[in-house]
Every structure is written in structure tokens, then in C-alpha cells.
Design a protein around this motif. Structure first.
Motif, PDB file in Angstrom:
ATOM      1  N   GLU A  70       0.846  -1.187   0.000  1.00 17.40           N
ATOM      2  CA  GLU A  70       0.000   0.000   0.000  1.00 17.40           C
ATOM      3  C   GLU A  70       0.886   1.243   0.000  1.00 17.40           C
ATOM      4  OE1 GLU A  70      -4.116  -0.882   2.131  1.00 17.40           O
ATOM      5  OE2 GLU A  70      -2.435  -0.751   3.530  1.00 17.40           O
ATOM      6  N   VAL A  71       0.410   2.270  -0.685  1.00 17.53           N
ATOM      7  CA  VAL A  71       1.109   3.546  -0.772  1.00 17.53           C
ATOM      8  C   VAL A  71       0.170   4.622  -0.238  1.00 17.53           C
ATOM      9  CG1 VAL A  71       2.211   5.210  -2.319  1.00 17.53           C
ATOM     10  CG2 VAL A  71       2.337   2.771  -2.836  1.00 17.53           C
ATOM     11  N   TYR A  72       0.725   5.552   0.524  1.00 22.04           N
ATOM     12  CA  TYR A  72      -0.037   6.668   1.072  1.00 22.04           C
ATOM     13  C   TYR A  72       0.587   7.954   0.542  1.00 22.04           C
ATOM     14  CZ  TYR A  72      -1.668   2.955   4.047  1.00 22.04           C
ATOM     15  OH  TYR A  72      -2.195   1.782   4.481  1.00 22.04           O
ATOM     16  N   CYS A  73      -0.085   8.563  -0.437  1.00 16.41           N
ATOM     17  CA  CYS A  73       0.399   9.815  -1.014  1.00 16.41           C
ATOM     18  C   CYS A  73      -0.128  10.942  -0.140  1.00 16.41           C
ATOM     19  CB  CYS A  73      -0.076   9.965  -2.450  1.00 16.41           C
ATOM     20  SG  CYS A  73       0.590  11.427  -3.248  1.00 16.41           S
ATOM     21  N   THR A  74       0.775  11.612   0.563  1.00 19.35           N
ATOM     22  CA  THR A  74       0.352  12.591   1.557  1.00 19.35           C
ATOM     23  C   THR A  74       0.384  14.030   1.068  1.00 19.35           C
ATOM     24  OG1 THR A  74       2.584  12.722   2.468  1.00 19.35           O
ATOM     25  CG2 THR A  74       1.090  11.100   3.451  1.00 19.35           C
ATOM     26  N   THR A  75       1.282  14.347   0.148  1.00 19.07           N
ATOM     27  CA  THR A  75       1.415  15.729  -0.296  1.00 19.07           C
ATOM     28  C   THR A  75       1.893  15.793  -1.737  1.00 19.07           C
ATOM     29  OG1 THR A  75       2.106  16.384   1.936  1.00 19.07           O
ATOM     30  CG2 THR A  75       2.529  17.962   0.175  1.00 19.07           C
ATOM     31  N   LEU A  76       1.226  16.606  -2.532  1.00 22.44           N
ATOM     32  CA  LEU A  76       1.713  16.993  -3.850  1.00 22.44           C
ATOM     33  C   LEU A  76       1.606  18.507  -3.873  1.00 22.44           C
ATOM     34  CD1 LEU A  76       0.976  15.460  -7.296  1.00 22.44           C
ATOM     35  CD2 LEU A  76       1.176  17.913  -6.964  1.00 22.44           C
ATOM     36  N   ALA A  77       2.737  19.178  -3.965  1.00 23.58           N
ATOM     37  CA  ALA A  77       2.741  20.635  -3.899  1.00 23.58           C
ATOM     38  C   ALA A  77       3.657  21.198  -4.977  1.00 23.58           C
ATOM     39  CB  ALA A  77       3.207  21.097  -2.521  1.00 23.58           C
ATOM     40  N   VAL A  78       3.179  22.219  -5.671  1.00 28.26           N
ATOM     41  CA  VAL A  78       3.946  22.868  -6.731  1.00 28.26           C
ATOM     42  C   VAL A  78       3.915  24.369  -6.468  1.00 28.26           C
ATOM     43  CG1 VAL A  78       4.065  23.293  -9.228  1.00 28.26           C
ATOM     44  CG2 VAL A  78       3.415  21.020  -8.382  1.00 28.26           C
ATOM     45  N   GLY A  84       0.161  24.708 -13.304  1.00 31.51           N
ATOM     46  CA  GLY A  84      -0.357  24.774 -14.662  1.00 31.51           C
ATOM     47  C   GLY A  84       0.693  24.469 -15.717  1.00 31.51           C
ATOM     48  N   THR A  85       1.855  23.985 -15.287  1.00 31.24           N
ATOM     49  CA  THR A  85       2.923  23.609 -16.216  1.00 31.24           C
ATOM     50  C   THR A  85       3.092  22.091 -16.182  1.00 31.24           C
ATOM     51  OG1 THR A  85       4.745  23.694 -14.609  1.00 31.24           O
ATOM     52  CG2 THR A  85       4.103  25.788 -15.657  1.00 31.24           C
ATOM     53  N   ARG A  86       4.127  21.611 -16.811  1.00 30.89           N
ATOM     54  CA  ARG A  86       4.422  20.177 -16.830  1.00 30.89           C
ATOM     55  C   ARG A  86       5.039  19.693 -15.521  1.00 30.89           C
ATOM     56  NH1 ARG A  86       2.263  17.264 -20.493  1.00 30.89           N
ATOM     57  NH2 ARG A  86       3.893  15.733 -20.225  1.00 30.89           N
ATOM     58  N   ALA A  87       5.246  20.567 -14.560  1.00 25.34           N
ATOM     59  CA  ALA A  87       5.854  20.162 -13.285  1.00 25.34           C
ATOM     60  C   ALA A  87       5.017  19.090 -12.596  1.00 25.34           C
ATOM     61  CB  ALA A  87       6.040  21.373 -12.364  1.00 25.34           C
ATOM     62  N   THR A  88       3.712  19.289 -12.516  1.00 25.19           N
ATOM     63  CA  THR A  88       2.836  18.305 -11.871  1.00 25.19           C
ATOM     64  C   THR A  88       2.862  16.989 -12.632  1.00 25.19           C
ATOM     65  OG1 THR A  88       1.418  20.052 -11.009  1.00 25.19           O
ATOM     66  CG2 THR A  88       0.479  17.833 -11.086  1.00 25.19           C
ATOM     67  N   HIS A  89       2.778  17.040 -13.951  1.00 26.27           N
ATOM     68  CA  HIS A  89       2.811  15.825 -14.759  1.00 26.27           C
ATOM     69  C   HIS A  89       4.116  15.059 -14.547  1.00 26.27           C
ATOM     70  CE1 HIS A  89      -0.080  18.385 -16.985  1.00 26.27           C
ATOM     71  NE2 HIS A  89      -0.747  17.252 -17.035  1.00 26.27           N
ATOM     72  N   THR A  90       5.204  15.786 -14.438  1.00 30.28           N
ATOM     73  CA  THR A  90       6.510  15.154 -14.255  1.00 30.28           C
ATOM     74  C   THR A  90       6.579  14.455 -12.904  1.00 30.28           C
ATOM     75  OG1 THR A  90       7.502  16.829 -15.692  1.00 30.28           O
ATOM     76  CG2 THR A  90       9.000  15.547 -14.314  1.00 30.28           C
ATOM     77  N   LEU A  91       6.066  15.113 -11.859  1.00 31.45           N
ATOM     78  CA  LEU A  91       6.009  14.472 -10.537  1.00 31.45           C
ATOM     79  C   LEU A  91       5.157  13.203 -10.581  1.00 31.45           C
ATOM     80  CD1 LEU A  91       5.556  17.412  -7.998  1.00 31.45           C
ATOM     81  CD2 LEU A  91       7.379  15.696  -7.989  1.00 31.45           C
ATOM     82  N   LEU A  92       3.980  13.308 -11.185  1.00 31.64           N
ATOM     83  CA  LEU A  92       3.079  12.155 -11.242  1.00 31.64           C
ATOM     84  C   LEU A  92       3.679  11.010 -12.048  1.00 31.64           C
ATOM     85  CD1 LEU A  92      -0.394  13.836 -11.626  1.00 31.64           C
ATOM     86  CD2 LEU A  92       0.489  12.562  -9.665  1.00 31.64           C
ATOM     87  N   ARG A  93       4.352  11.342 -13.118  1.00 32.02           N
ATOM     88  CA  ARG A  93       4.986  10.303 -13.935  1.00 32.02           C
ATOM     89  C   ARG A  93       6.033   9.552 -13.120  1.00 32.02           C
ATOM     90  NH1 ARG A  93       8.881  11.227 -19.048  1.00 32.02           N
ATOM     91  NH2 ARG A  93       9.189   9.031 -19.526  1.00 32.02           N
ATOM     92  N   ALA A  94       6.864  10.276 -12.388  1.00 33.93           N
ATOM     93  CA  ALA A  94       7.884   9.629 -11.556  1.00 33.93           C
ATOM     94  C   ALA A  94       7.234   8.781 -10.472  1.00 33.93           C
ATOM     95  CB  ALA A  94       8.806  10.682 -10.936  1.00 33.93           C
ATOM     96  N   PHE A  95       6.240   9.337  -9.798  1.00 33.38           N
ATOM     97  CA  PHE A  95       5.563   8.632  -8.712  1.00 33.38           C
ATOM     98  C   PHE A  95       4.858   7.380  -9.212  1.00 33.38           C
ATOM     99  CE2 PHE A  95       1.523   8.267  -6.211  1.00 33.38           C
ATOM    100  CZ  PHE A  95       2.090   7.739  -5.057  1.00 33.38           C
ATOM    101  N   VAL A  96       4.016   7.540 -10.222  1.00 36.83           N
ATOM    102  CA  VAL A  96       3.264   6.405 -10.748  1.00 36.83           C
ATOM    103  C   VAL A  96       4.222   5.346 -11.292  1.00 36.83           C
ATOM    104  CG1 VAL A  96       1.639   5.671 -12.555  1.00 36.83           C
ATOM    105  CG2 VAL A  96       1.151   7.696 -11.169  1.00 36.83           C
ATOM    106  N   GLY A  97       5.265   5.771 -11.994  1.00 34.34           N
ATOM    107  CA  GLY A  97       6.236   4.821 -12.526  1.00 34.34           C
ATOM    108  C   GLY A  97       6.938   4.023 -11.442  1.00 34.34           C
ATOM    109  N   SER A  98       7.066   4.607 -10.260  1.00 37.72           N
ATOM    110  CA  SER A  98       7.763   3.926  -9.170  1.00 37.72           C
ATOM    111  C   SER A  98       6.880   2.934  -8.416  1.00 37.72           C
ATOM    112  CB  SER A  98       8.351   4.944  -8.188  1.00 37.72           C
ATOM    113  OG  SER A  98       7.350   5.526  -7.387  1.00 37.72           O
TER     114      SER A  98
END
Length: 185
Positions: A70-78, A84-98
């Protein structure tokens, strides 16, 4: 080369995360994460926490913890200038990929009026499970949502079709190497 790069946390990211916490939440009436919490993320849970940089400058972070499968995602902050840039997408890609290759579920908590986060969770395949009153103390309820294994499989296919993830990117089994995973967008 892309402008955004995400990587797992390192111990020396502590001051950077504390500075971003203050900038993002210090004056907004929100509680900041405690120093001990940030230190735990930088030193002991760094393989499941990510920092995104824009042209070499910190732009945001994602903090999560694992327990079993189980994974507990506690914070995503930009930071505001990168929202509104690719920063959030890049974080999510790294997280989901892991996590996508081994996790059975991923949990989120969110305030009811945080529609952007709720939409993001839904886009990832999370279902809202319950509302817990007083989650962070009296008068601070949170919605609890969860991505299950079937939603992960659908998400993986969606990320592959969109070119956000190659088949080889999804790690199997759970990462324990401490080497980090980088995502570029």
C-alpha cells in the motif's frame, strides 16, 4: 532536453522542502508540515518521495509512504509560478512509474473544497471512500480516496498510450535500491 526533471529525495533536500513548505503553506492559514516529518521523508522514505526541478530550480514535491503493498500519497505541492505547467505531470509520472508495478492500492486525503486535487485523484483512478471528520484535528475533515489494483492497470495502459510511460519504466518489484528514478517531461 526537457525543462522538468523529477527525482527521488536526498537528505540534503531538507532545507529546500522546508523553504517550499513555508512559501506554499506558511501564510495561507494552512499548517506547515513539521520539520521531523520532512526529515523522515528526506532520510528514511526518500525512495517514495520526489522533487521536481525546472531548469535546475526546485518547483515542487510529492511525499508518500509505503506499507507492504500500500502507498499513502500525503502531499503533492507545486510552487505557484510552476502551477499549470508540466511540473505536476513530471512528478506524477515519476511517482506512478515507481509504484505501478507492485502497489495494490494508493491512498489520498484531501479537503472537500480542493476540487483540483480531487479531480487529479479521480483522473488517476481513485474512488472517494469516506469522509473522516476531525482527521487533522477538530474541524478539519478530509475525504479519503483510494486507487485499487484494477485502476492501476487501467492507469498504466492510459500512461503508456499517452506516451507518459514506457512499458520498461514501470518498476517490478517494489523499488528498494535507493538509486532513485528520474522522469523528464
Amino acid at each position: 532536453m526537457s525543462r522538468y526533471v523529477a527525482r527521488t529525495l536526498r537528505s540534503d533536500d531538507f532545507s529546500t522542502l522546508m523553504d517550499m513548505e513555508t512559501a506554499l503553506f506558511g501564510g495561507a492559514g494552512e499548517g506547515e508540515l513539521g520539520r521531523y516529518y520532512i526529515r523522515l521523508c528526506c532520510d528514511f522514505f526518500k525512495d517514495s518521495c520526489f522533487l521536481v526541478e525546472a531548469a535546475g530550480k526546485p518547483a515542487g514535491y510529492l511525499l508518500s509512504f509505503t506499507r507492504g503493498k500500500e502507498v499513502y500519497c500525503t502531499t503533492l505541492a507545486v510552487l505557484p509560478e510552476y502551477q499549470g505547467t508540466r511540473a505536476t505531470h513530471t512528478l506524477l509520472r515519476a511517482f506512478v512509474g515507481s509504484i505501478i508495478g507492485w502497489a495494490e492500492s494508493c491512498w489520498f486525503t484531501v479537503e472537500e473544497d480542493n476540487h483540483a486535487a480531487r479531480a487529479l485523484h479521480a483522473m488517476l483512478g481513485a474512488r472517494e471512500i469516506e469522509v473522516r471528520p476531525d482527521f487533522y484535528g477538530t474541524g478539519h475533515p478530509r475525504i479519503i480516496s483510494r486507487i485499487d489494483r484494477d485502476a492501476f492497470l487501467a492507469l498504466r495502459g492510459r500512461f503508456e498510450r499517452l506516451g507518459l510511460m514506457d512499458r520498461a519504466e514501470a518498476r517490478e518489484p517494489r523499488p528498494a535500491d535507493g538509486g532513485g528514478i528520474a522522469a523528464v517531461a
